[in-house]
Design a protein around this motif. Structure first.
Motif, short mmCIF file in Angstrom:
data_model
loop_
_atom_site.label_atom_id
_atom_site.label_comp_id
_atom_site.label_asym_id
_atom_site.label_seq_id
_atom_site.Cartn_x
_atom_site.Cartn_y
_atom_site.Cartn_z
N ALA A 292 -2.58 -11.22 -8.15
CA ALA A 292 -2.20 -9.91 -7.63
C ALA A 292 -2.73 -9.73 -6.20
CB ALA A 292 -2.74 -8.81 -8.54
N GLU A 293 -3.95 -10.20 -5.96
CA GLU A 293 -4.52 -10.08 -4.62
C GLU A 293 -3.75 -10.94 -3.62
OE1 GLU A 293 -8.78 -10.82 -2.26
OE2 GLU A 293 -8.65 -11.03 -4.45
N GLN A 294 -3.38 -12.15 -4.04
CA GLN A 294 -2.62 -13.03 -3.16
C GLN A 294 -1.23 -12.48 -2.87
OE1 GLN A 294 -2.98 -16.63 -5.52
NE2 GLN A 294 -4.35 -17.56 -3.99
N ARG A 295 -0.61 -11.85 -3.87
CA ARG A 295 0.71 -11.22 -3.64
C ARG A 295 0.60 -10.12 -2.60
NH1 ARG A 295 1.45 -11.73 -9.35
NH2 ARG A 295 0.84 -9.55 -9.64
N ALA A 296 -0.48 -9.32 -2.69
CA ALA A 296 -0.68 -8.24 -1.72
C ALA A 296 -0.89 -8.82 -0.32
CB ALA A 296 -1.87 -7.38 -2.12
N GLU A 297 -1.64 -9.91 -0.24
CA GLU A 297 -1.88 -10.56 1.06
C GLU A 297 -0.58 -11.13 1.63
OE1 GLU A 297 -4.79 -13.46 0.18
OE2 GLU A 297 -6.48 -12.06 0.15
N THR A 298 0.24 -11.72 0.76
CA THR A 298 1.51 -12.29 1.22
C THR A 298 2.45 -11.19 1.70
OG1 THR A 298 1.29 -14.13 -0.34
CG2 THR A 298 3.49 -13.71 0.54
N HIS A 299 2.45 -10.05 1.01
CA HIS A 299 3.28 -8.93 1.44
C HIS A 299 2.84 -8.43 2.81
CE1 HIS A 299 5.71 -5.35 1.37
NE2 HIS A 299 4.64 -4.59 1.46
N ARG A 300 1.53 -8.32 3.00
CA ARG A 300 1.04 -7.88 4.32
C ARG A 300 1.42 -8.89 5.39
NH1 ARG A 300 -3.45 -6.03 1.13
NH2 ARG A 300 -4.58 -8.00 1.46
N ASP A 301 1.36 -10.18 5.06
CA ASP A 301 1.78 -11.21 6.01
C ASP A 301 3.25 -11.03 6.39
OD1 ASP A 301 -0.68 -12.36 6.13
OD2 ASP A 301 -0.19 -14.08 4.83
N ALA A 302 4.10 -10.77 5.36
CA ALA A 302 5.54 -10.62 5.61
C ALA A 302 5.81 -9.46 6.55
CB ALA A 302 6.28 -10.43 4.29
N VAL A 303 5.13 -8.34 6.33
CA VAL A 303 5.31 -7.16 7.19
C VAL A 303 4.82 -7.46 8.61
CG1 VAL A 303 4.59 -4.77 7.58
CG2 VAL A 303 5.16 -5.54 5.27
N ALA A 304 3.65 -8.08 8.71
CA ALA A 304 3.10 -8.40 10.03
C ALA A 304 3.98 -9.41 10.77
CB ALA A 304 1.68 -8.93 9.89
N CYS A 305 4.48 -10.42 10.05
CA CYS A 305 5.32 -11.43 10.69
C CYS A 305 6.62 -10.83 11.17
CB CYS A 305 5.62 -12.56 9.70
SG CYS A 305 4.20 -13.67 9.40
N ALA A 306 7.20 -9.91 10.38
CA ALA A 306 8.45 -9.25 10.80
C ALA A 306 8.21 -8.39 12.03
CB ALA A 306 8.99 -8.40 9.64
N ALA A 307 7.07 -7.71 12.06
CA ALA A 307 6.75 -6.88 13.23
C ALA A 307 6.56 -7.74 14.47
CB ALA A 307 5.51 -6.05 12.94
N ASP A 308 5.86 -8.86 14.32
CA ASP A 308 5.64 -9.76 15.46
C ASP A 308 6.97 -10.34 15.96
OD1 ASP A 308 2.94 -9.30 15.31
OD2 ASP A 308 2.49 -11.15 14.21
N ALA A 309 7.84 -10.71 15.03
CA ALA A 309 9.12 -11.31 15.42
C ALA A 309 10.02 -10.32 16.13
CB ALA A 309 9.84 -11.86 14.18
N ALA A 310 9.84 -9.03 15.83
CA ALA A 310 10.70 -8.01 16.43
C ALA A 310 10.25 -7.66 17.85
CB ALA A 310 10.67 -6.74 15.56
N ARG A 311 9.05 -8.05 18.21
CA ARG A 311 8.55 -7.70 19.55
C ARG A 311 9.15 -8.61 20.63
NH1 ARG A 311 3.41 -7.28 16.70
NH2 ARG A 311 2.96 -5.08 16.37
#
Length: 311
Positions: A292-311
């Motif tokens: 569950a903790e790793q899933r939460a970390e992966t979700h945060r990574d996905a959001v952060a990666c999408a934000a970085d890619a959009a810049r």
């Protein structure tokens, strides 16, 4: 035929339901590696998903006008409208809860049911407004993400608006803007439609579709659990995933489904893979064994990666 219903509208909705089921089945087959993930990652498949969603949202707006005419009083004072609206809200909640269990990395926090529920309530004052006002608000809603998107809306609290500068990770993301505009186009189309419409029983060839269209919410809620559950039951027979290539194809497909661009999806998915490998989560991620903790970390990574890619 129920009072005020138009059989061809029910049949159109039924046809849209079948198209949606075929779309989801294709997505499920790719998720279980029965077909090439490139199919669901294609621009054409992504566009098809938008077209199917647009048909449902526009039909919801069209139906608001039909219901107002049939009941001969404002919908805001009609208990039957609010009862149906409550069913849609409950359905949206059920979809969100189920998606948190099935797709914790990309849950459905504001999908098509959420969008239809909120948009339908906001559209009530416009059902009887001048047609020019309806079209004007629709145009503004459609253009809003291009005109008003800003970093101030990048926080999770504002993702439902559609004004973020990036696409959040979700398996079904239909934010209020621009989709409220699509619903209002349905309202405008119904306002131009003759008040009596095409009454009478549906032609025999359309009756199965009309029957299905009158039960759209129930079909929407049960079709994907049945399709996904059936494939999950036979999933072990599917060809094994080829680790990074299969994961990336599925990630890109989910990203496209949320409305993001080609380059953003490919960049953000590569970023997710890189972060998972760097943090030691890669093997658990591709084998579906994340905690569950790793899933939460992966979700945060996905959001952060999408934000970085959009810049």
């Amino acid at each position: 035929m129920a009072q005020g219903r138009l059989p061809w509208i029910d049949a159109t909705r039924g046809l849209a339901l079948l198209a949606m089921a075929a779309f989801h089945l294709t997505w499920d087959l790719a998720a279980f590696n029965w077909i090439d993930g490139a199919v669901t990652a294609s621009r054409g498949f992504h566009l098809l998903g938008h077209c199917i969603a647009a048909s449902f949202v526009a039909l919801a707006g069209f139906s608001l006008v039909l219901a107002r005419r049939a009941r001969n009083r404002p919908l805001a004072r009609d208990p039957r409208y609010w009862r149906r609206w409550g069913q849609v809200v409950a359905g949206a909640g059920a979809v969100s809860l189920a998606s948190l269990q099935l797709f914790p990395d990309a849950p459905i926090f504001f999908g098509i049911l959420h969008c239809i529920a909120l948009s339908s309530a906001l559209a009530l004052p416009l059902v009887e407004a001048p047609l020019a006002a309806v079209v004007g608000v629709a145009a503004l809603a459609l253009a809003a993400p291009l005109l008003f998107a800003a970093p101030a809306f990048d926080g999770e609290l504002w993702w439902w608006t559609g004004l973020s500068t990036f696409q959040p990770a979700s398996n079904d993301y239909r934010p209020l803007l621009p989709w409220f505009g699509v619903l209002l186009l349905g309202v405008a189309a119904a306002r131009l439609f003759p008040a009596r419409g095409a009454q009478g029983p549906a032609p025999s060839v359309l009756r199965p579709l009309a029957f299905l269209g009158r039960r759209s919410l129930a079909f929407y809620l049960i079709h994907q659990p049945i399709l996904y559950g059936a494939l999950a039951a036979i999933g072990p027979q599917a060809p094994p995933a080829s680790s990074e290539a299969a994961f990336t194809a599925q990630c890109v497909a989910q990203c496209y489904a949320s409305g993001a661009s080609d380059s953003l999806c490919e960049t953000s998915c590569a970023c997710v893979v890189s972060r998972a490998k760097a943090t030691g989560r890669w093997t658990a991620l591709v084998s579906g064994a994340l905690t569950a903790e790793q899933r939460a970390e992966t979700h945060r990574d996905a959001v952060a990666c999408a934000a970085d890619a959009a810049r």
